[in-house]
Design a protein around this motif. Structure first.
Motif, short mmCIF file in Angstrom:
data_model
loop_
_atom_site.label_atom_id
_atom_site.label_comp_id
_atom_site.label_asym_id
_atom_site.label_seq_id
_atom_site.Cartn_x
_atom_site.Cartn_y
_atom_site.Cartn_z
N HIS A 35 -24.35 -4.92 50.62
CA HIS A 35 -25.60 -5.31 51.00
C HIS A 35 -26.84 -4.55 51.41
O HIS A 35 -26.52 -3.06 51.59
CB HIS A 35 -25.57 -6.30 52.40
CG HIS A 35 -24.22 -7.55 52.05
ND1 HIS A 35 -24.59 -8.70 52.25
CD2 HIS A 35 -23.02 -7.21 52.10
CE1 HIS A 35 -23.51 -9.31 52.24
NE2 HIS A 35 -22.64 -8.48 52.04
N ALA A 97 -24.98 -1.71 53.52
CA ALA A 97 -23.81 -2.04 54.37
C ALA A 97 -22.67 -2.71 53.56
O ALA A 97 -23.05 -3.41 52.55
CB ALA A 97 -24.39 -3.04 55.32
N ARG A 98 -21.55 -2.51 54.06
CA ARG A 98 -20.45 -3.11 53.38
C ARG A 98 -19.76 -4.24 53.85
O ARG A 98 -19.34 -4.25 55.36
CB ARG A 98 -19.32 -1.78 53.10
CG ARG A 98 -18.08 -2.12 52.41
CD ARG A 98 -16.96 -1.11 52.50
NE ARG A 98 -16.27 -1.22 53.83
CZ ARG A 98 -15.21 -0.47 54.10
NH1 ARG A 98 -14.67 0.35 53.39
NH2 ARG A 98 -14.61 -0.96 55.31
N GLY A 99 -19.29 -5.21 53.23
CA GLY A 99 -18.67 -6.29 53.50
C GLY A 99 -17.31 -6.37 52.85
O GLY A 99 -17.31 -6.25 51.88
N VAL A 106 -20.41 -6.93 58.78
CA VAL A 106 -20.55 -5.67 58.15
C VAL A 106 -19.49 -4.72 58.81
O VAL A 106 -19.33 -4.63 59.98
CB VAL A 106 -22.00 -5.05 58.77
CG1 VAL A 106 -22.09 -3.55 58.21
CG2 VAL A 106 -22.95 -6.11 58.39
N TRP A 109 -22.07 0.55 57.97
CA TRP A 109 -23.40 0.68 57.95
C TRP A 109 -23.54 2.21 57.29
O TRP A 109 -23.03 3.10 57.92
CB TRP A 109 -24.05 0.61 58.96
CG TRP A 109 -24.05 -0.95 59.79
CD1 TRP A 109 -22.98 -1.35 60.39
CD2 TRP A 109 -25.11 -2.02 59.69
NE1 TRP A 109 -23.39 -2.73 60.90
CE2 TRP A 109 -24.54 -2.87 60.30
CE3 TRP A 109 -26.16 -1.99 59.03
CZ2 TRP A 109 -25.42 -4.32 60.49
CZ3 TRP A 109 -26.95 -3.21 59.08
CH2 TRP A 109 -26.52 -4.37 59.79
#
Lengths: 119, 106
Positions: A35, A97-99, A106, A109
């Motif tokens: 994201h 940001a990683r999900g 998150v 970040w």
């Protein structure tokens, strides 16, 4: 170590364009949703866009739809945000940001990159 | 779109105090809620996910509760390192963040 490193921010005039990059390392990039989230100076966090692992699902906030384009290169472990028709109100620190999944918080970040839109 | 409303916007407290921050969703988000701590110039840090699950490494003085549309973050005994801004986030549909609560020293 999981890392997300943004780059590409800077000063741009209203109506101009900029491309942000986010280099990922320490994890299997292609397995994660990623994201863009932005934060205007002194303000809160605002979600901008997201893309799934293989790039087949993309969503945007209404405020950037039609002006910003998210993409990813899984071979290069890199996320991009192409920003066009920039406005003063787009001035912000942009975080990647990683999900873990479509519905996940998150997990990681980046440090953020500052975009300033000003004449 | 799902809107998230946090209260209060600012909270003044002393070391050792117990404080509670509230977050309300404009529609039910089940338990798809997270809480973050952010310090100036830094990226946010995940504290709580799925409304009440403590992220690894986060002190047990932090706790979360709620479901549906009403959620709370409680810090049971404020430490000097806890003075920061806190955000709730729904991840039921896309992501939406609350406007933030600044916890400042009284």
């Amino acid at each position: 170590e999981v890392q997300l490193v943004e780059s590409g921010g800077g000063l741009v005039q209203p109506g101009g364009s900029l491309r942000l990059s986010c280099a990922a390392s320490g994890f299997t990039f292609s397995s994660y949703w990623v994201h863009w989230v932005r934060q205007a100076p002194g303000k809160g966090l605002v979600w901008v866009s997201r893309i799934n692992g293989d790039g087949s699902i993309i969503n945007y906030a209404d405020s950037v739809k039609g002006r910003f384009t998210i993409s990813r290169d899984n071979a290069q472990n890199t996320l991009y945000l192409e920003m066009k028709s920039l406005r003063v109100e787009d001035t912000a620190v942009y975080y990647c940001a990683r999900g873990a999944a479509a519905a996940s918080p998150v997990g990681q970040w980046g440090q953020g990159t500052l975009v300033t839109v000003s004449s | 779109d799902i809107q998230m409303t946090q209260s209060p916007s600012t909270l003044s407290a002393s070391v050792g105090d117990s404080v509670t921050i509230t977050c309300r969703a404009s529609q039910s988000i089940s338990s798809w809620l997270a809480w973050y701590q952010q310090k100036p110039g830094k990226a946010p840090k995940l504290l709580i996910y799925k409304a009440s699950s403590l992220e690894s490494g986060v002190p047990s003085t932090f706790s979360g509760s709620g479901s549906g549309t009403e959620f709370t973050l409680t810090i049971s005994s404020l430490q000097p390192d806890d003075f920061a801004t806190y955000y709730c986030q729904q991840y039921n549909r896309y992501w939406t963040f609350g406007q933030g609560t600044k916890v400042e020293i009284k």
